[in-house]
Design a protein around this motif. Structure first.
Motif, short mmCIF file in Angstrom:
data_model
loop_
_atom_site.label_atom_id
_atom_site.label_comp_id
_atom_site.label_asym_id
_atom_site.label_seq_id
_atom_site.Cartn_x
_atom_site.Cartn_y
_atom_site.Cartn_z
N LEU A 186 31.56 -38.41 156.79
CA LEU A 186 31.92 -38.99 155.49
C LEU A 186 33.41 -39.26 155.43
CD1 LEU A 186 30.02 -36.73 152.92
CD2 LEU A 186 29.36 -38.99 153.72
N SER A 243 24.11 -35.44 155.74
CA SER A 243 23.80 -36.86 155.58
C SER A 243 23.43 -37.54 156.90
CB SER A 243 25.00 -37.60 154.98
OG SER A 243 26.09 -37.60 155.89
N LEU A 282 35.59 -29.43 154.07
CA LEU A 282 35.95 -30.62 153.30
C LEU A 282 37.46 -30.76 153.34
CD1 LEU A 282 35.37 -32.88 151.10
CD2 LEU A 282 35.82 -31.06 149.44
N MET A 333 34.29 -35.28 155.48
CA MET A 333 33.49 -34.20 156.06
C MET A 333 32.86 -34.73 157.35
SD MET A 333 31.44 -32.41 152.88
CE MET A 333 31.04 -30.87 153.70
N ALA A 391 26.99 -36.42 150.79
CA ALA A 391 26.90 -35.34 151.79
C ALA A 391 25.51 -34.71 151.88
CB ALA A 391 27.93 -34.25 151.49
N ASN A 407 27.54 -30.94 155.35
CA ASN A 407 27.24 -32.37 155.26
C ASN A 407 25.97 -32.63 156.07
OD1 ASN A 407 27.08 -35.13 155.43
ND2 ASN A 407 28.99 -35.38 156.57
N SER A 447 29.88 -34.66 160.22
CA SER A 447 28.44 -34.43 160.16
C SER A 447 28.12 -32.98 160.52
CB SER A 447 27.72 -35.37 161.12
OG SER A 447 26.33 -35.18 161.04
#
Length: 175
Positions: free
Chosen positions: A102, A98, A48, A41, A69, A96, A43
């Motif tokens: 990812l 985070s 996905l 994923m 995420a 996502n 940012s």
């Protein structure tokens, strides 16, 4: 069924009154969870991708979680699948957050069996309340998704809840 194989099936209805099989039609657990370890994923994106998932056409509406995420301090983001673009790409109900891209994220998806498991648990508790001393909530060996909210309606706080049993009366066992 043999030295190197085993076969599992639901408990036959009516054979064991104290067994509450979560997959029985009365409760309806599906046990169809799938897991892959190659989720990707960007940012801020809700898209996905997984080279190995082979997302089925029926995945739309299923619950899904992506490890890593969520925002800092929370490891896993979860929600539902909104769109299946292809067998390798989905659009999710969350992005996502985070703060970074990812790669190789653990992704799990499937039918939310929370209500079915709670219904079997409630039936087992009712059986105990009617005078029995033992009840078992049975899970055939399938991968289940429990995605319900935390519940405080009985003793404690959990996704599947059950009430306390008195310690001074006849011992009742909920397994």
């Amino acid at each position: 069924t043999g030295a190197n194989t085993a076969a599992w099936g639901p408990v036959a209805t009516g054979t064991a009154a104290w067994v509450f099989d979560v997959t029985d039609a009365a409760y309806g657990a599906v046990g169809d969870a799938q897991v892959v370890g190659d989720g990707v994923m960007s940012s801020g994106s809700a898209v996905l991708t997984s080279a190995t998932a082979n997302f089925p056409v029926g995945v739309v509406g299923k619950n899904i979680s992506v490890k890593g995420a969520a925002a800092t301090g929370v490891t896993t983001a979860y929600g539902t699948v909104l769109v299946r673009t292809s067998a390798t790409q989905l659009t999710l109900s969350f992005s996502n957050t985070s703060g970074g891209a990812l790669a190789n994220a653990v992704v799990m998806w499937g039918t939310d069996d929370t209500a079915a498991v709670q219904a079997a648990t409630d039936a087992a508790e009712a059986y105990l309340a009617a005078g029995a001393t033992y009840a078992q909530v049975f899970f055939p060996p399938l991968p289940y998704v429990i995605a319900g909210a935390l519940n405080t309606s009985k003793s404690g706080n959990g996704q599947i809840v059950f009430g306390p049993q008195p310690t001074t009366a006849v011992k009742k066992i909920l397994e």
